[in-house]
Scaffold this motif. Structure first.
Motif, PDB file in Angstrom:
ATOM      1  N   PRO A  46      43.203  62.851  38.070  1.00 46.57           N
ATOM      2  CA  PRO A  46      44.110  62.646  39.509  1.00 46.57           C
ATOM      3  C   PRO A  46      44.303  61.118  40.253  1.00 46.57           C
ATOM      4  CG  PRO A  46      42.367  63.690  39.308  1.00 46.57           C
ATOM      5  CD  PRO A  46      42.177  62.555  37.954  1.00 46.57           C
ATOM      6  N   ASP A  47      45.244  61.105  41.187  1.00 42.87           N
ATOM      7  CA  ASP A  47      44.748  60.154  41.854  1.00 42.87           C
ATOM      8  C   ASP A  47      43.566  59.679  42.849  1.00 42.87           C
ATOM      9  OD1 ASP A  47      47.713  58.686  41.358  1.00 42.87           O
ATOM     10  OD2 ASP A  47      48.890  59.956  42.862  1.00 42.87           O
ATOM     11  N   SER A  48      42.287  60.461  42.669  1.00 40.98           N
ATOM     12  CA  SER A  48      41.726  60.486  43.742  1.00 40.98           C
ATOM     13  C   SER A  48      40.724  59.789  42.753  1.00 40.98           C
ATOM     14  CB  SER A  48      40.942  62.289  43.755  1.00 40.98           C
ATOM     15  OG  SER A  48      41.148  62.725  42.563  1.00 40.98           O
ATOM     16  N   TYR A  49      40.758  59.888  41.630  1.00 42.14           N
ATOM     17  CA  TYR A  49      39.868  59.015  41.123  1.00 42.14           C
ATOM     18  C   TYR A  49      40.283  57.503  40.557  1.00 42.14           C
ATOM     19  CZ  TYR A  49      38.663  63.243  37.900  1.00 42.14           C
ATOM     20  OH  TYR A  49      37.752  64.070  36.847  1.00 42.14           O
ATOM     21  N   THR A  50      41.838  57.275  41.263  1.00 40.00           N
ATOM     22  CA  THR A  50      41.459  55.482  41.163  1.00 40.00           C
ATOM     23  C   THR A  50      41.355  55.745  42.862  1.00 40.00           C
ATOM     24  OG1 THR A  50      43.562  55.365  39.056  1.00 40.00           O
ATOM     25  CG2 THR A  50      43.302  53.765  41.310  1.00 40.00           C
ATOM     26  N   ASP A  51      41.095  56.359  43.757  1.00 43.40           N
ATOM     27  CA  ASP A  51      40.658  55.840  45.305  1.00 43.40           C
ATOM     28  C   ASP A  51      39.660  55.585  45.296  1.00 43.40           C
ATOM     29  OD1 ASP A  51      43.818  56.884  45.950  1.00 43.40           O
ATOM     30  OD2 ASP A  51      43.426  58.378  46.366  1.00 43.40           O
ATOM     31  N   GLN A  52      38.314  56.589  44.304  1.00 38.20           N
ATOM     32  CA  GLN A  52      37.150  56.253  44.620  1.00 38.20           C
ATOM     33  C   GLN A  52      36.694  54.972  44.198  1.00 38.20           C
ATOM     34  OE1 GLN A  52      34.552  58.108  45.667  1.00 38.20           O
ATOM     35  NE2 GLN A  52      34.085  56.252  45.272  1.00 38.20           N
ATOM     36  N   LEU A  53      37.184  54.689  43.191  1.00 40.62           N
ATOM     37  CA  LEU A  53      37.188  53.207  41.821  1.00 40.62           C
ATOM     38  C   LEU A  53      37.757  51.718  43.225  1.00 40.62           C
ATOM     39  CD1 LEU A  53      38.377  53.433  38.839  1.00 40.62           C
ATOM     40  CD2 LEU A  53      35.697  53.721  39.103  1.00 40.62           C
ATOM     41  N   GLU A  54      38.478  52.870  43.856  1.00 39.39           N
ATOM     42  CA  GLU A  54      38.954  50.973  44.724  1.00 39.39           C
ATOM     43  C   GLU A  54      37.497  51.186  45.989  1.00 39.39           C
ATOM     44  OE1 GLU A  54      43.226  52.325  46.385  1.00 39.39           O
ATOM     45  OE2 GLU A  54      43.615  51.321  44.217  1.00 39.39           O
ATOM     46  N   HIS A  55      37.300  52.601  46.610  1.00 37.37           N
ATOM     47  CA  HIS A  55      36.029  53.177  47.801  1.00 37.37           C
ATOM     48  C   HIS A  55      34.611  51.862  46.388  1.00 37.37           C
ATOM     49  CE1 HIS A  55      32.954  53.940  50.434  1.00 37.37           C
ATOM     50  NE2 HIS A  55      33.081  54.596  49.807  1.00 37.37           N
ATOM     51  N   ASP A  56      34.398  52.271  45.556  1.00 38.51           N
ATOM     52  CA  ASP A  56      33.570  51.320  45.258  1.00 38.51           C
ATOM     53  C   ASP A  56      33.639  50.304  44.895  1.00 38.51           C
ATOM     54  OD1 ASP A  56      32.270  54.437  44.803  1.00 38.51           O
ATOM     55  OD2 ASP A  56      33.466  53.890  42.386  1.00 38.51           O
ATOM     56  N   LEU A  57      34.907  49.774  44.819  1.00 38.96           N
ATOM     57  CA  LEU A  57      34.892  48.082  44.750  1.00 38.96           C
ATOM     58  C   LEU A  57      34.431  47.436  46.087  1.00 38.96           C
ATOM     59  CD1 LEU A  57      38.466  47.668  42.057  1.00 38.96           C
ATOM     60  CD2 LEU A  57      36.781  46.274  42.489  1.00 38.96           C
ATOM     61  N   ASP A  58      35.775  47.640  46.971  1.00 37.68           N
ATOM     62  CA  ASP A  58      35.111  47.529  48.186  1.00 37.68           C
ATOM     63  C   ASP A  58      33.686  47.848  48.781  1.00 37.68           C
ATOM     64  OD1 ASP A  58      38.172  47.608  48.889  1.00 37.68           O
ATOM     65  OD2 ASP A  58      37.902  48.753  49.832  1.00 37.68           O
ATOM     66  N   THR A  59      32.827  48.489  48.491  1.00 39.78           N
ATOM     67  CA  THR A  59      31.760  48.254  48.727  1.00 39.78           C
ATOM     68  C   THR A  59      30.514  47.581  48.260  1.00 39.78           C
ATOM     69  OG1 THR A  59      31.591  51.048  48.948  1.00 39.78           O
ATOM     70  CG2 THR A  59      29.204  50.630  48.260  1.00 39.78           C
ATOM     71  N   PHE A  60      30.398  47.403  46.774  1.00 37.50           N
ATOM     72  CA  PHE A  60      29.983  47.003  46.307  1.00 37.50           C
ATOM     73  C   PHE A  60      30.535  44.724  45.840  1.00 37.50           C
ATOM     74  CE2 PHE A  60      30.274  49.775  42.350  1.00 37.50           C
ATOM     75  CZ  PHE A  60      28.495  50.707  42.940  1.00 37.50           C
ATOM     76  N   ASN A  61      31.757  45.070  46.480  1.00 34.77           N
ATOM     77  CA  ASN A  61      31.739  43.220  47.047  1.00 34.77           C
ATOM     78  C   ASN A  61      31.953  43.781  48.163  1.00 34.77           C
ATOM     79  OD1 ASN A  61      33.987  41.237  45.453  1.00 34.77           O
ATOM     80  ND2 ASN A  61      35.943  41.604  46.681  1.00 34.77           N
ATOM     81  N   ALA A  62      31.825  44.572  49.251  1.00 32.43           N
ATOM     82  CA  ALA A  62      31.175  43.621  50.025  1.00 32.43           C
ATOM     83  C   ALA A  62      30.433  42.095  50.570  1.00 32.43           C
ATOM     84  CB  ALA A  62      31.304  44.419  51.206  1.00 32.43           C
ATOM     85  N   ASP A  63      29.450  42.373  50.061  1.00 37.09           N
ATOM     86  CA  ASP A  63      28.503  41.505  50.239  1.00 37.09           C
ATOM     87  C   ASP A  63      28.309  40.021  49.222  1.00 37.09           C
ATOM     88  OD1 ASP A  63      27.221  42.683  52.078  1.00 37.09           O
ATOM     89  OD2 ASP A  63      26.382  43.356  51.060  1.00 37.09           O
ATOM     90  N   LEU A  64      29.760  39.658  48.506  1.00 31.69           N
ATOM     91  CA  LEU A  64      29.821  38.744  47.387  1.00 31.69           C
ATOM     92  C   LEU A  64      30.215  37.660  47.730  1.00 31.69           C
ATOM     93  CD1 LEU A  64      31.197  40.853  44.109  1.00 31.69           C
ATOM     94  CD2 LEU A  64      28.159  39.697  44.627  1.00 31.69           C
ATOM     95  N   PRO A  65      30.214  36.169  47.684  1.00 31.25           N
ATOM     96  CA  PRO A  65      30.585  35.004  47.986  1.00 31.25           C
ATOM     97  C   PRO A  65      32.228  35.260  47.319  1.00 31.25           C
ATOM     98  CG  PRO A  65      29.190  34.779  46.351  1.00 31.25           C
ATOM     99  CD  PRO A  65      29.002  36.052  46.841  1.00 31.25           C
TER     100      PRO A  65
END
Length: 184
Positions: free
Chosen positions: A85-104
């Motif tokens: 489902p599209d919700s799998y990709t939505d969750q990946l995007e959420h994870d991406l935003d979370t993990f990327n937040a503190d990276l330079p």
């Protein structure tokens, strides 16, 4: 639940053909088998990342992804099935935003490496890209769930960001690419 395997070898594939989930038989080098086989390889590579010491949030994310990749392999194994489902990709995007937040912000390309866990993650990323290419090739000839292609595309992005996080978490540093003229 499907059939349980009590005997691992069946000899039914000894002549270069294999069975799909719908019971049909295809050559082992068919685009469909290549696609789900590469997803299986990706799942194994994610398992190699999980075998390294990981922060709990990344471990939980990758464990979920392994289940999703198994879903994807099943989808690809049964022509005409749509499981992702599209919700799998939505969750990946959420994870991406979370993990990327503190990276330079990136100013240079990064070479695979930085730590063992990061290097394993980079390898999984490259396999995700290949899996995406294989599914796209299959989609040129047969119906494929568009959500599956989006999922693999986003997963490779997530694995890249995760590799960056892991390089830093393990006390390592990202290995920046230096152009040949500047390496001399």
């Amino acid at each position: 639940m499907g059939n349980r395997l009590s005997k691992i070898y069946t000899r039914t594939g000894d002549k270069g053909v294999t069975g799909l989930g719908d019971g049909s038989r295809v050559d082992k080098d068919s685009l469909r088998v290549e696609a789900y086989g590469t997803v299986d390889e990706l799942n194994s590579a994610v398992g190699m990342v999980l075998a390294a010491g990981l922060p709990e949030d990344i471990r939980n994310c990758l464990l979920r992804i392994q289940h999703e990749l198994f879903d994807l392999g099943g989808e690809l194994c049964v022509p005409g099935t749509m499981v992702i489902p599209d919700s799998y990709t939505d969750q990946l995007e959420h994870d991406l935003d979370t993990f990327n937040a503190d990276l330079p912000a990136l100013k240079d390309f990064i070479l695979p490496g930085g730590s063992e866990a990061a290097a394993r993650c980079h390898l999984a990323r490259t396999i995700a890209r290949r899996a995406e290419r294989r599914v796209v090739s299959l989609a040129h000839e047969q119906a494929v769930n568009d959500a599956s292609i989006r999922y693999l595309n986003r997963l490779s992005d997530l694995l890249f960001v995760t590799a960056r996080v892991l390089a830093r978490a393990d006390g390592g540093k990202e290995v920046l690419w230096v152009h040949g003229d500047r390496r001399l």
